[in-house]
Design an enzyme around this catalytic site. Structure first.
Site, mmCIF file in Angstrom:
data_model
loop_
_atom_site.group_PDB
_atom_site.id
_atom_site.type_symbol
_atom_site.label_atom_id
_atom_site.label_comp_id
_atom_site.label_asym_id
_atom_site.label_seq_id
_atom_site.Cartn_x
_atom_site.Cartn_y
_atom_site.Cartn_z
ATOM 1 N N LYS A 110 0.811 -1.220 0.000
ATOM 2 C CA LYS A 110 0.000 0.000 0.000
ATOM 3 C C LYS A 110 0.843 1.268 0.000
ATOM 4 O O LYS A 110 0.326 2.344 -0.280
ATOM 5 C CB LYS A 110 -0.962 -0.021 1.188
ATOM 6 C CG LYS A 110 -2.010 -1.094 1.063
ATOM 7 C CD LYS A 110 -2.791 -0.925 -0.228
ATOM 8 C CE LYS A 110 -3.885 -1.942 -0.355
ATOM 9 N NZ LYS A 110 -4.719 -1.695 -1.534
HETATM 10 N N1 PMP Z 1 -2.709 -7.704 2.166
HETATM 11 C C1 PMP Z 1 -2.987 -6.738 3.060
HETATM 12 C C2 PMP Z 1 -2.442 -6.885 4.451
HETATM 13 C C3 PMP Z 1 -3.761 -5.656 2.699
HETATM 14 O O1 PMP Z 1 -4.051 -4.725 3.608
HETATM 15 C C4 PMP Z 1 -4.247 -5.572 1.380
HETATM 16 C C5 PMP Z 1 -5.074 -4.388 0.965
HETATM 17 N N2 PMP Z 1 -6.266 -4.254 1.653
HETATM 18 C C6 PMP Z 1 -3.978 -6.596 0.495
HETATM 19 C C7 PMP Z 1 -3.179 -7.628 0.906
HETATM 20 C C8 PMP Z 1 -4.581 -6.639 -0.888
HETATM 21 O O2 PMP Z 1 -4.137 -5.694 -1.752
HETATM 22 P P1 PMP Z 1 -5.091 -5.055 -2.857
HETATM 23 O O3 PMP Z 1 -5.882 -3.987 -2.195
HETATM 24 O O4 PMP Z 1 -4.142 -4.515 -3.851
HETATM 25 O O5 PMP Z 1 -5.984 -6.096 -3.434
#
Ligand code: PMP
Length: 456
Positions: A133
């Site tokens: 992120k």
């Molecule tokens: N792993 C964690 C710990 C996350 O916080 C997130 C995002 N919410 C993701 C994976 C998934 O990423 P994305 O939002 O790009 O699908």
């Protein structure tokens, strides 16, 4: 006696001097060249079609019968009084400069257990908020600045609805880039994350879990708070509220299209991978990486696999075209939208970010909480990798995906965030399940309850 008195001696000395100078220049160039090569490749943003420099020590040279010890390598240099340090350990421009270029870890225990190479992008090593992120938060802030929607130093506040990771990245980067952060999150997420947000200087609102249609859902609340902030602007305080909107923002999947995807391509020796496996929270990672690898890099045979925790509807959406989870069954609806201990992935609606890459996702693997917990502990015991719950889900799905491919195939997945963020909930469950005791299956597939495939 001077040399000018003896033209032949002068000529011989000149030739000898040129010879020595030539050797010295060659040696100097030999030392300089790998650095130039590396810089050239880096400038290409990882998209260069040139083969990466192998990370091995250069041979030592024989010079006039004397063995010249060559301690430096293409990837490291020696500085006085210290061990070797990476050549690119330079100065980063603020914390923003510590985002991206994460290593691809060869997970030996999973590769040995499956007979396929399993590699994981160590996204928990991103330097601001320790998850993928960071890339997204930076991309969203920069694109808002370019659009004139954020101005540093004016008191502008970034509002976001997040289960934690995006908020942590936004909170850290907001301070670095001249803003405030206000994070709305559901109250079923681990306390470590909201405590961390608080210590990062963000305003945190933990709100009861609500369906997305409710105005009190954490995402809708963040949107409303941003609008309220902007509406209250005065001449004395012209600051605005900016709703980052990670679920729908193009800046999210763009960050993975322009950085994560190209890095994976480069790190796998220009796209030598057979499958990419990732969970979806917003869907930005899987869509952005899939778009880069399949569309930009034209890896048409690559399999893109969604790793989905129990309780999420995406598995059915990808496999059968219908969004449905057992927790939606009449009379069984639980308090939570996605009924799993896993945080960060799994969702019961198709976001813009998932929609962008949905057609590129070939299949989905459903992972139970028990499998995720078992994998998390396995990774600690066998590889010293201490990761969060979504990373564990990705690794289980990678094992399943790897076993569906021929022996020797390569699977790439993502280690999203560090285990430290999941002590009170996920790792407590790992301990409660007895997974930290010794009396459990020693074989990975038995531990995960995965059937051994007939050899391919
Ligand atoms: N792993 C964690 C710990 C996350 O916080 C997130 C995002 N919410 C993701 C994976 C998934 O990423 P994305 O939002 O790009 O699908």
């Amino acid at each position: 006696m001077s040399l000018s008195d003896h033209p032949r001696a002068y000529g011989t000395a000149a030739v000898a001097l040129s010879f020595i100078a030539g050797i010295l220049v060659t040696l100097g160039f030999k030392d300089l060249y790998p650095d130039l090569e590396r810089r050239f490749q880096q400038r290409g943003g990882g998209t260069s079609r040139r083969k990466p420099i192998p990370d091995k020590r250069r041979r030592s040279s024989i010079f006039w019968g004397v063995q010249l010890e060559d301690h430096e390598s293409e990837s490291s240099i020696v500085v006085p009084g210290a061990a070797q340090i990476p050549r690119d350990a330079g100065i980063s421009e603020g914390i923003e400069g510590c985002i991206g270029r994460t290593p691809l870890i060869h997970i030996r225990s999973l590769s040995e257990a499956t007979g396929r190479t399993i590699l994981a992008k160590a996204e928990f090593l991103n330097g601001a908020g320790n998850s993928p992120k960071d890339r997204v938060a930076l991309s969203m802030i920069r694109s808002a600045e370019e659009a004139g929607r954020l101005k540093p130093g004016r008191g502008d506040t970034i509002y976001e609805g997040t289960v934690g990771s995006t908020g942590i990245s936004i909170a850290a980067l907001a301070r670095a880039m001249g803003y405030r952060a206000h994070i709305c999150m559901p109250d079923d997420q681990s306390m470590e994350k909201s405590d961390l947000l608080h210590h990062l200087g963000a305003t945190v609102e933990r709100v009861p879990v609500q369906p997305i249609a409710s105005p009190e859902h954490f995402v809708n609340l963040a949107r409303r708070r941003a609008a309220e902030h902007t509406a209250s602007a005065t001449r004395e305080n012209p600051s605005v509220g900016f709703f980052a909107d990670q679920f729908e923002s193009d800046a999210n999947w763009h960050a993975h299209l322009s950085t994560t995807g190209p890095e994976i391509y480069y790190q796998t020796d220009n796209g030598h991978l057979d499958a990419f496996v990732a969970g979806a929270g917003t869907g930005g990672t899987i869509s952005g990486v899939a778009k880069y690898l399949k569309e930009t890099a034209k890896l048409h045979d690559l399999k893109v696999v969604l790793a989905d925790p129990q309780g999420s509807g995406l598995y059915n959406k990808i496999r059968h075209g219908v969004m449905y989870s057992n927790t939606e069954k009449e009379g069984t609806r639980r308090r939570q939208q996605v009924d799993t201990i896993v945080e960060g992935i799994g969702i019961n609606r198709v976001t813009e970010n998932l929609e962008v890459g949905r057609d590129l996702i070939d299949t989905a693997v459903r992972v139970t909480d028990a499998q995720a917990c078992a994998m998390a502990r396995w990774l600690v015991e066998h590889d010293g990798i201490f990761c969060g719950s979504s990373s564990a889900v990705n690794c289980v799905a990678s094992v399943v995906a790897a076993l569906s491919l021929p022996k020797g195939s390569t699977v790439v997945t993502v280690l999203c965030d560090p285990g430290m963020r999941h002590l009170s909930k996920f790792y407590k469950k790992v301990a409660d399940m007895g997974l930290e005791d010794d009396d459990k299956p020693k074989d990975l597939l038995t531990l995960l309850g995965i059937e051994k495939p007939k050899t391919r």
